[in-house]
Design a protein around this motif. Sequence first.
Motif, PDB file in Angstrom:
ATOM      1  N   ASP A  91       0.824  -1.211   0.000  1.00 50.88           N
ATOM      2  CA  ASP A  91       0.000   0.000   0.000  1.00 50.88           C
ATOM      3  C   ASP A  91       0.859   1.262   0.000  1.00 50.88           C
ATOM      4  N   TYR A 107       2.037   1.796  -3.432  1.00 50.24           N
ATOM      5  CA  TYR A 107       0.966   2.357  -4.252  1.00 50.24           C
ATOM      6  C   TYR A 107       0.816   3.863  -4.023  1.00 50.24           C
ATOM      7  N   GLU A 142       0.940   2.696  -8.356  1.00 49.73           N
ATOM      8  CA  GLU A 142       0.616   1.326  -8.761  1.00 49.73           C
ATOM      9  C   GLU A 142       1.144   0.373  -7.701  1.00 49.73           C
ATOM     10  N   PHE A 143       0.536  -0.801  -7.634  1.00 49.15           N
ATOM     11  CA  PHE A 143       1.016  -1.797  -6.681  1.00 49.15           C
ATOM     12  C   PHE A 143       2.237  -2.504  -7.240  1.00 49.15           C
TER      13      PHE A 143
END
Length: 84
Positions: A55, A58, A63-64
């Motif tokens: 997280d 992100y 973006e993950f």
Amino acid sequence: MMTAEENVLRIKVAKLEKQTELMQNLCTTQKFYAYYFSKLSEFPSNKACFDHVNDLYYELFGEFRYSDYASFRVQLSKYNNKPK
């Protein structure tokens, strides 16, 4: 004496410095793993730690790094078994 504007700018600079440091700690696969392992003791489970770090990634990069915990584990296993 610091003015209100100077104080606001000082706080913004400190926040950006922290953000930059986090980005540097997560920017490569190896650094992502190292950061993950450094935070493990702060979480009740490996998955909770992974979710937190993914997280963070992100929030910083938009973006993950990994789609889910299972894919992270697969890639980590490959990384750990890679000849060094």
